[in-house]
Design an enzyme around this catalytic site. Structure first.
Site, PDB file in Angstrom:
ATOM      1  N   THR A  79       0.871  -1.177   0.000  1.00 33.12           N
ATOM      2  CA  THR A  79       0.000   0.000   0.000  1.00 33.12           C
ATOM      3  C   THR A  79       0.908   1.227   0.000  1.00 33.12           C
ATOM      4  OG1 THR A  79      -1.610  -1.202   1.328  1.00 33.12           O
ATOM      5  CG2 THR A  79      -1.871   1.184   1.192  1.00 33.12           C
ATOM      6  N   LYS A  86      -7.955   1.326  -3.120  1.00 30.69           N
ATOM      7  CA  LYS A  86      -7.612   0.900  -1.748  1.00 30.69           C
ATOM      8  C   LYS A  86      -7.799   2.054  -0.758  1.00 30.69           C
ATOM      9  CE  LYS A  86      -5.111  -1.129   1.623  1.00 30.69           C
ATOM     10  NZ  LYS A  86      -5.256  -2.403   2.251  1.00 30.69           N
ATOM     11  N   LYS A 146      -1.951   4.904   8.569  1.00 35.37           N
ATOM     12  CA  LYS A 146      -1.144   4.984   7.333  1.00 35.37           C
ATOM     13  C   LYS A 146      -2.051   5.183   6.117  1.00 35.37           C
ATOM     14  CE  LYS A 146       1.545   2.268   4.109  1.00 35.37           C
ATOM     15  NZ  LYS A 146       2.194   1.017   3.710  1.00 35.37           N
TER      16      LYS A 146
HETATM   17  P1  NAD Z   1       6.276  -5.719   7.236  1.00 38.07           P
HETATM   18  O1  NAD Z   1       6.982  -4.552   7.829  1.00 38.07           O
HETATM   19  O2  NAD Z   1       6.000  -6.916   8.056  1.00 38.07           O
HETATM   20  O3  NAD Z   1       7.078  -6.217   5.916  1.00 38.07           O
HETATM   21  C1  NAD Z   1       7.814  -5.392   5.067  1.00 38.07           C
HETATM   22  C2  NAD Z   1       9.119  -6.111   4.741  1.00 38.07           C
HETATM   23  O4  NAD Z   1       9.874  -5.341   3.800  1.00 38.07           O
HETATM   24  C3  NAD Z   1      10.031  -6.291   5.977  1.00 38.07           C
HETATM   25  O5  NAD Z   1      10.326  -7.661   6.162  1.00 38.07           O
HETATM   26  C4  NAD Z   1      11.282  -5.468   5.631  1.00 38.07           C
HETATM   27  O6  NAD Z   1      12.494  -6.060   6.122  1.00 38.07           O
HETATM   28  C5  NAD Z   1      11.238  -5.490   4.118  1.00 38.07           C
HETATM   29  N1  NAD Z   1      12.007  -4.403   3.499  1.00 38.07           N
HETATM   30  C6  NAD Z   1      12.028  -3.097   3.843  1.00 38.07           C
HETATM   31  N2  NAD Z   1      12.852  -2.421   3.006  1.00 38.07           N
HETATM   32  C7  NAD Z   1      13.341  -3.333   2.125  1.00 38.07           C
HETATM   33  C8  NAD Z   1      14.251  -3.244   1.038  1.00 38.07           C
HETATM   34  N3  NAD Z   1      14.792  -2.079   0.665  1.00 38.07           N
HETATM   35  N4  NAD Z   1      14.541  -4.384   0.369  1.00 38.07           N
HETATM   36  C9  NAD Z   1      13.994  -5.569   0.725  1.00 38.07           C
HETATM   37  N5  NAD Z   1      13.128  -5.714   1.751  1.00 38.07           N
HETATM   38  C10 NAD Z   1      12.821  -4.588   2.442  1.00 38.07           C
HETATM   39  O7  NAD Z   1       4.919  -5.127   6.621  1.00 38.07           O
HETATM   40  P2  NAD Z   1       3.609  -5.960   6.154  1.00 38.07           P
HETATM   41  O8  NAD Z   1       2.627  -5.976   7.254  1.00 38.07           O
HETATM   42  O9  NAD Z   1       4.053  -7.218   5.499  1.00 38.07           O
HETATM   43  O10 NAD Z   1       3.023  -4.947   5.063  1.00 38.07           O
HETATM   44  C11 NAD Z   1       3.563  -4.826   3.758  1.00 38.07           C
HETATM   45  C12 NAD Z   1       2.690  -3.884   2.938  1.00 38.07           C
HETATM   46  O11 NAD Z   1       1.365  -4.415   2.880  1.00 38.07           O
HETATM   47  C13 NAD Z   1       2.560  -2.472   3.504  1.00 38.07           C
HETATM   48  O12 NAD Z   1       2.595  -1.560   2.439  1.00 38.07           O
HETATM   49  C14 NAD Z   1       1.205  -2.497   4.210  1.00 38.07           C
HETATM   50  O13 NAD Z   1       0.622  -1.233   4.263  1.00 38.07           O
HETATM   51  C15 NAD Z   1       0.442  -3.433   3.315  1.00 38.07           C
HETATM   52  N6  NAD Z   1      -0.684  -4.120   3.990  1.00 38.07           N
HETATM   53  C16 NAD Z   1      -0.515  -4.695   5.196  1.00 38.07           C
HETATM   54  C17 NAD Z   1      -1.585  -5.341   5.820  1.00 38.07           C
HETATM   55  C18 NAD Z   1      -1.422  -5.993   7.172  1.00 38.07           C
HETATM   56  O14 NAD Z   1      -2.449  -6.371   7.770  1.00 38.07           O
HETATM   57  N7  NAD Z   1      -0.211  -6.191   7.675  1.00 38.07           N
HETATM   58  C19 NAD Z   1      -2.834  -5.388   5.179  1.00 38.07           C
HETATM   59  C20 NAD Z   1      -2.967  -4.825   3.908  1.00 38.07           C
HETATM   60  C21 NAD Z   1      -1.885  -4.174   3.330  1.00 38.07           C
END
Ligand code: NAD
Length: 290
Positions: free
Chosen positions: A87, A162, A237
């Site tokens: 997102t 979204k 967010k």
């Molecule tokens: P998270 O923080 O658990 O995962 C993000 C991952 O990206 C981490 O493991 C981090 O180490 C990695 N990362 C960061 N910078 C990086 C880079 N330069 N290279 C490689 N890896 C890198 O977050 P999440 O909960 O998995 O969410 C991911 C996305 O999905 C976000 O944009 C969030 O808004 C969206 N989202 C999350 C949810 C939820 O319920 N968690 C629901 C819908 C959407």
């Protein structure tokens, strides 16, 4: 299919694991998170993308997406597709799509709803922006990771859908919680309130499917001491992204603006971080008008 997967956090890891289970060859890269079983670890993002037919990213925000896209696009084979499921802001989604298309690649913005539970169960909903051809190429993967993929339009249309959806969700959750708090003060039983509203014109997903009052309606995070679910900081967010987009597009969104301000206060000053976004109800319960 040969797939590169970058960002294997709470959402990315179970999504990648489902692709492996379906028989795809997945190479992953994450700065910190471990690889799920069956995902080959690449030394960097470019290496995860090299030779892949589809590269999926699941990253925290638009700046990180832009940086990762800058690394992977030059490494991708012509005709491959870059599919971002994070997102992020609409502008970043459009900038990355333009860069990818300029390099002869397909590009999709495909944010999800359904959370960590939906990612693990393979029941996410994908809201997708980008070209027909890229959508057709990635569709079989959406069908593995999710239950529904809606092609919403050109680049950025997935992110637009979204944040509009989540702006409605944030506003209706606040309205539902403040109405319960008012009902309490008027001496109205919460179960009766639910019975009436859930079958009257005040009904909504927040009331009917995710009722913020414990012990009332279907089981929801309220019944589990407001353990997320969908954490208040993630709602914040998305509300901030909606207001960033509204500013850029000169759209008047007073309720969305108020919802963003209220969740900001809740998360940053009132201990709401790490609680479900429906914990707005106990917040209102404790307050008077002053
Ligand atoms: P998270 O923080 O658990 O995962 C993000 C991952 O990206 C981490 O493991 C981090 O180490 C990695 N990362 C960061 N910078 C990086 C880079 N330069 N290279 C490689 N890896 C890198 O977050 P999440 O909960 O998995 O969410 C991911 C996305 O999905 C976000 O944009 C969030 O808004 C969206 N989202 C999350 C949810 C939820 O319920 N968690 C629901 C819908 C959407």
């Amino acid at each position: 299919m040969k797939i590169g997967f970058i960002g294997l956090g709470n959402m990315g890891a179970p999504m990648a694991a489902n692709l492996v289970k379906a028989g795809h060859e997945v190479t992953g890269f994450d700065l910190a998170a471990p690889m799920p079983e069956g995902v080959a670890r690449a030394a960097n993002a470019a290496q995860a993308a090299a030779g892949a037919e589809v590269v999926i990213t699941m990253l925290p925000n638009g700046n990180i997406l832009r940086a990762v896209a800058g690394e992977v696009i030059p490494a991708m084979a012509p005709g491959a597709a870059l599919c971002d499921c994070s997102t992020v802001d609409v502008e970043s989604a459009r900038a990355v799509a333009e860069q990818a298309q300029g390099a002869g690649l397909g590009a999709l913005d495909a944010p999800v709803s359904g959370g960590v539970g939906g990612a693990a169960a393979g029941s996410l909903t994908f809201m997708v922006g980008g070209g027909e051809e890229a959508f057709a190429k990635v569709k079989p993967l959406f069908e593995i990771m999710g239950q529904k993929a809606v092609h919403c339009g050109g680049p950025g249309a997935g992110q637009a859908a979204k944040i509009c959806n989540n702006m409605i969700l944030g506003v209706t959750m606040i309205a539902t919680c403040e109405a319960f708090a008012l009902a309490d003060k008027l001496g109205l039983d919460r179960a009766r309130m639910f019975d009436v509203v859930s079958t009257s014109s005040g009904y909504s997903w927040s009331m009917n499917a995710y009722c913020p009052a414990p012990g009332v309606g279907p089981k929801s995070p309220a019944d589990n001491d407001y353990t997320p679910g969908f954490a208040a900081e993630l709602m914040l967010k998305d509300l901030r992204l909606s207001q960033q987009a509204a500013e850029a597009a000169d759209a008047d969104t007073p309720m969305g603006q108020l919802a963003a301000a209220l969740y900001a206060r809740f998360v940053e000053e009132e201990g709401g971080e790490g609680r479900d976004f429906s914990a707005m109800l106990p917040r209102f319960e404790k307050r008077g008008r002053g």
